[in-house]
Structures are given as C-alpha cells and as structure tokens.
Motif scaffolding. Structure first.
Motif, PDB file in Angstrom:
ATOM      1  N   GLU A  29      98.385  44.810  44.176  1.00 33.69           N
ATOM      2  CA  GLU A  29      98.836  44.008  43.037  1.00 33.69           C
ATOM      3  C   GLU A  29      97.707  43.124  42.531  1.00 33.69           C
ATOM      4  O   GLU A  29      97.489  43.014  41.326  1.00 33.69           O
ATOM      5  CB  GLU A  29     100.039  43.151  43.433  1.00 33.69           C
ATOM      6  CG  GLU A  29     101.328  43.923  43.564  1.00 33.69           C
ATOM      7  CD  GLU A  29     102.476  43.061  44.059  1.00 33.69           C
ATOM      8  OE1 GLU A  29     102.316  41.817  44.122  1.00 33.69           O
ATOM      9  OE2 GLU A  29     103.535  43.615  44.384  1.00 33.69           O
ATOM     10  N   ILE A  30      96.972  42.499  43.455  1.00 34.11           N
ATOM     11  CA  ILE A  30      95.846  41.653  43.059  1.00 34.11           C
ATOM     12  C   ILE A  30      94.782  42.501  42.378  1.00 34.11           C
ATOM     13  O   ILE A  30      94.234  42.125  41.349  1.00 34.11           O
ATOM     14  CB  ILE A  30      95.273  40.908  44.281  1.00 34.11           C
ATOM     15  CG1 ILE A  30      96.271  39.855  44.760  1.00 34.11           C
ATOM     16  CG2 ILE A  30      93.934  40.265  43.949  1.00 34.11           C
ATOM     17  CD1 ILE A  30      95.933  39.232  46.098  1.00 34.11           C
ATOM     18  N   LYS A  31      94.506  43.679  42.934  1.00 31.49           N
ATOM     19  CA  LYS A  31      93.522  44.586  42.346  1.00 31.49           C
ATOM     20  C   LYS A  31      93.947  44.988  40.941  1.00 31.49           C
ATOM     21  O   LYS A  31      93.136  45.006  40.014  1.00 31.49           O
ATOM     22  CB  LYS A  31      93.359  45.816  43.232  1.00 31.49           C
ATOM     23  CG  LYS A  31      92.294  46.770  42.776  1.00 31.49           C
ATOM     24  CD  LYS A  31      92.179  47.932  43.744  1.00 31.49           C
ATOM     25  CE  LYS A  31      91.176  48.949  43.261  1.00 31.49           C
ATOM     26  NZ  LYS A  31      91.101  50.111  44.132  1.00 31.49           N
ATOM     27  N   ASN A  32      95.228  45.318  40.745  1.00 30.53           N
ATOM     28  CA  ASN A  32      95.722  45.701  39.424  1.00 30.53           C
ATOM     29  C   ASN A  32      95.650  44.555  38.439  1.00 30.53           C
ATOM     30  O   ASN A  32      95.392  44.766  37.258  1.00 30.53           O
ATOM     31  CB  ASN A  32      97.149  46.236  39.516  1.00 30.53           C
ATOM     32  CG  ASN A  32      97.208  47.594  40.174  1.00 30.53           C
ATOM     33  OD1 ASN A  32      96.213  48.299  40.256  1.00 30.53           O
ATOM     34  ND2 ASN A  32      98.375  47.948  40.672  1.00 30.53           N
ATOM     35  N   GLU A  33      95.899  43.332  38.896  1.00 32.26           N
ATOM     36  CA  GLU A  33      95.808  42.169  38.017  1.00 32.26           C
ATOM     37  C   GLU A  33      94.369  41.917  37.593  1.00 32.26           C
ATOM     38  O   GLU A  33      94.110  41.399  36.523  1.00 32.26           O
ATOM     39  CB  GLU A  33      96.349  40.923  38.724  1.00 32.26           C
ATOM     40  CG  GLU A  33      97.843  40.927  38.908  1.00 32.26           C
ATOM     41  CD  GLU A  33      98.323  39.749  39.732  1.00 32.26           C
ATOM     42  OE1 GLU A  33      97.525  38.849  40.049  1.00 32.26           O
ATOM     43  OE2 GLU A  33      99.509  39.726  40.073  1.00 32.26           O
ATOM     44  N   ASN A  34      93.414  42.273  38.443  1.00 30.89           N
ATOM     45  CA  ASN A  34      92.007  42.029  38.163  1.00 30.89           C
ATOM     46  C   ASN A  34      91.339  43.152  37.376  1.00 30.89           C
ATOM     47  O   ASN A  34      90.200  43.012  36.964  1.00 30.89           O
ATOM     48  CB  ASN A  34      91.241  41.797  39.469  1.00 30.89           C
ATOM     49  CG  ASN A  34      91.595  40.468  40.099  1.00 30.89           C
ATOM     50  OD1 ASN A  34      92.088  39.563  39.436  1.00 30.89           O
ATOM     51  ND2 ASN A  34      91.353  40.346  41.383  1.00 30.89           N
TER      52      ASN A  34
END
Length: 148
Positions: A29-34
């Motif tokens: 999720e963090i990777k997708n947000e970034n």
C-alpha cells in the motif's frame, strides 16, 4: 496433550502468517501510494506518465512514443521523419506542456522529467489525464488512464 499441542501449533502458524501477510500488504500500500502510473495509446502515439515519491521529493516523468509499423518503414520514409512535436498534459490540478517544439530521439520518442519538493506537490490528478500532441499540422489526443 498431543491434541492441545497440535491445536496450539496450528493457531501459532495462523497468527504468524496473518501478521506476515498484513505487513506485506501494508508495504505494498505504501509502495502504491508512492508510485502513480498513467498510460494511454492513440492511433499514432503511445504515452506513459509516472509520479514517484522518493524521500522528500516527487519525480514526475512523461514518455511519448510515435507508433510506426517497423516492418514497412522502408516503404514509407515519410513515417520516419515526423519532425518536432508540441505536447500538453492536463489533469485535475495540473498542466504540463512544452514551451517550444521538441525533437524526437532514438526510435521516435520524447522523454521529460522533473523533481519537486514533496511538500509542494499535489498528486491528486484523478483517474484520467489528457495528453494532446501536435506535429506536422496534425493533432492527436490520448486519454491516459491511471493504473490501479
């Protein structure tokens, strides 16, 4: 007693694997947000636009590719030399455009990238961007869709 230990072992495995999956999901999720990606194709052009957050910066990148059938390019030399392009990319709260005609490189592509301070950058562009490309008295609009 063996039954109790077996149940305890199965319970521990379930708990530990649940934590592991949860942690991986949060990292994704963090990777997708970034990292945000848009892509689209028209009759003569293909384009990608990406935004990536790295540390305290956002990097945005626009790649535009002229589409040509490479198996018949020798028959139609005009397809090979399309000249410079102008582009305008528009989203909810953004506009990125060429300030003068841009030459294509290599196999008929153009790439531009910028870096911005993450505190000053708004990445809420919506689910679709519109890229307008002008070349040789022609215009094509591409609708770049956000990849989920």
């Amino acid at each position: 007693m063996k039954r109790f230990l077996c149940i305890l072992l199965v319970t521990m495995i379930a708990i530990l694997s649940g934590c592991s999956v949860s942690n991986v999901t949060k990292q994704e999720e963090i990777k997708n947000e970034n990292n945000i990606f848009y892509t689209g194709q028209g009759e003569k052009w293909f384009a990608t636009y990406s935004i990536s957050k790295v540390n305290s910066s956002y990097f945005e990148s626009l790649y535009i590719q002229y589409l040509v059938d490479r198996t018949t390019i020798e028959k139609n030399k005009e397809e090979q030399n399309i000249g410079p392009i102008e582009y305008k990319l528009v989203g909810n709260s953004m506009k990125l455009e060429s300030s003068f005609p841009q030459k294509l490189k290599g196999i008929g592509n153009f790439h531009t990238a910028t870096e911005m301070n993450a505190e000053l950058f708004n990445t809420d562009y919506g689910d679709e961007l519109i890229l307008e490309i002008k070349w040789k008295d022609k215009t094509e609009k591409l609708y770049l869709k956000k990849l989920k």
